[in-house]
Design a protein around this motif. Structure first.
Motif, mmCIF file in Angstrom:
data_model
loop_
_atom_site.group_PDB
_atom_site.id
_atom_site.type_symbol
_atom_site.label_atom_id
_atom_site.label_comp_id
_atom_site.label_asym_id
_atom_site.label_seq_id
_atom_site.Cartn_x
_atom_site.Cartn_y
_atom_site.Cartn_z
ATOM 1 N N HIS A 194 92.201 -30.359 84.772
ATOM 2 C CA HIS A 194 92.202 -29.221 85.694
ATOM 3 C C HIS A 194 91.275 -29.424 86.892
ATOM 4 C CE1 HIS A 194 94.218 -27.180 82.433
ATOM 5 N NE2 HIS A 194 94.320 -26.065 83.136
ATOM 6 N N GLN A 214 95.185 -29.498 90.267
ATOM 7 C CA GLN A 214 94.820 -28.157 90.728
ATOM 8 C C GLN A 214 95.882 -27.585 91.662
ATOM 9 O OE1 GLN A 214 90.919 -28.569 92.477
ATOM 10 N NE2 GLN A 214 89.888 -28.182 90.520
ATOM 11 N N MET A 216 99.007 -26.759 89.448
ATOM 12 C CA MET A 216 98.779 -25.626 88.550
ATOM 13 C C MET A 216 98.562 -24.326 89.306
ATOM 14 S SD MET A 216 96.580 -27.063 85.399
ATOM 15 C CE MET A 216 97.364 -28.038 84.143
ATOM 16 N N SER A 217 97.903 -24.389 90.444
ATOM 17 C CA SER A 217 97.706 -23.151 91.203
ATOM 18 C C SER A 217 99.046 -22.636 91.730
ATOM 19 C CB SER A 217 96.697 -23.343 92.333
ATOM 20 O OG SER A 217 97.182 -24.243 93.299
ATOM 21 N N ILE A 275 100.999 -20.315 89.216
ATOM 22 C CA ILE A 275 100.549 -18.949 88.931
ATOM 23 C C ILE A 275 101.569 -17.985 89.525
ATOM 24 C CG2 ILE A 275 98.719 -17.253 89.326
ATOM 25 C CD1 ILE A 275 96.771 -19.697 89.292
ATOM 26 N N ILE A 277 93.131 -21.427 92.709
ATOM 27 C CA ILE A 277 92.318 -22.608 92.368
ATOM 28 C C ILE A 277 91.209 -22.208 91.393
ATOM 29 C CG2 ILE A 277 90.641 -24.283 93.275
ATOM 30 C CD1 ILE A 277 93.454 -25.176 93.859
ATOM 31 N N VAL A 332 92.609 -21.901 87.982
ATOM 32 C CA VAL A 332 92.853 -23.224 87.386
ATOM 33 C C VAL A 332 91.537 -23.811 86.867
ATOM 34 C CG1 VAL A 332 93.596 -25.595 87.867
ATOM 35 C CG2 VAL A 332 94.932 -23.658 88.746
ATOM 36 N N THR A 385 90.532 -21.895 83.728
ATOM 37 C CA THR A 385 91.302 -22.273 82.543
ATOM 38 C C THR A 385 90.896 -23.664 82.054
ATOM 39 O OG1 THR A 385 93.185 -23.018 83.894
ATOM 40 C CG2 THR A 385 93.259 -20.761 83.032
ATOM 41 N N VAL A 424 98.059 -18.014 79.241
ATOM 42 C CA VAL A 424 98.569 -18.922 80.282
ATOM 43 C C VAL A 424 100.086 -19.098 80.213
ATOM 44 C CG1 VAL A 424 96.374 -20.163 80.476
ATOM 45 C CG2 VAL A 424 98.172 -21.066 78.964
#
Length: 131
Positions: A28, A34, A37-38, A41, A54, A57, A60, A91
């Motif tokens: 992460h 990042q 994954m961001s 969301i 961010i 992320v 988490t 998540v």
């Protein structure tokens, strides 16, 4: 030749899960991870404005690292396992969002049903490792 006891199995499972969560948590902090994954969301969570994508992320990632470490320390293993089960549920909306946008996320967008089954199996393995 000795056989593996349930306690041996639990210890082995806790170590394997700890490696999995610590490794995932460390990932992460990689900029490319990042960004991806961001983007996963869901918009309604973004609109809630609780934190920047961010920062979520990073948060988490910290949760996964701490949960993995907690699995390795017997006095905290149960609490860490419980926290990781809650974490996986929390998540899941991001994973579901990615599953619904395969063109955008490519191979990380695991179809919803297999992803749900995998999350439930992982939750069950955590429970098995700590009870």
């Amino acid at each position: 030749m000795s056989t593996m006891t349930f306690l041996d199995l639990q210890l082995t499972l806790r170590i394997a899960l700890a490696v999995l969560f610590i490794g995932a948590g460390i990932a992460h902090f990689l900029p490319s991870v990042q960004r991806t994954m961001s983007a996963m969301i869901p918009p309604r969570i973004r609109r809630a404005g609780l934190a920047s994508p961010i920062n979520l992320v990073i948060f988490t990632g910290v949760c996964e690292i701490l949960g993995g470490l907690g699995l390795l320390f017997p006095p905290t293993a149960f609490a860490a396992g419980l926290a990781l089960v809650v974490f996986l549920a929390a998540v899941f909306p991001a994973n579901a969002y990615a599953a619904g946008h395969r063109k955008r996320f490519g191979r990380i967008a695991i179809p919803l049903v297999p992803r749900l089954v995998a999350q439930l199996v992982l939750m069950a393995l955590i429970v098995l490792a700590v009870v």
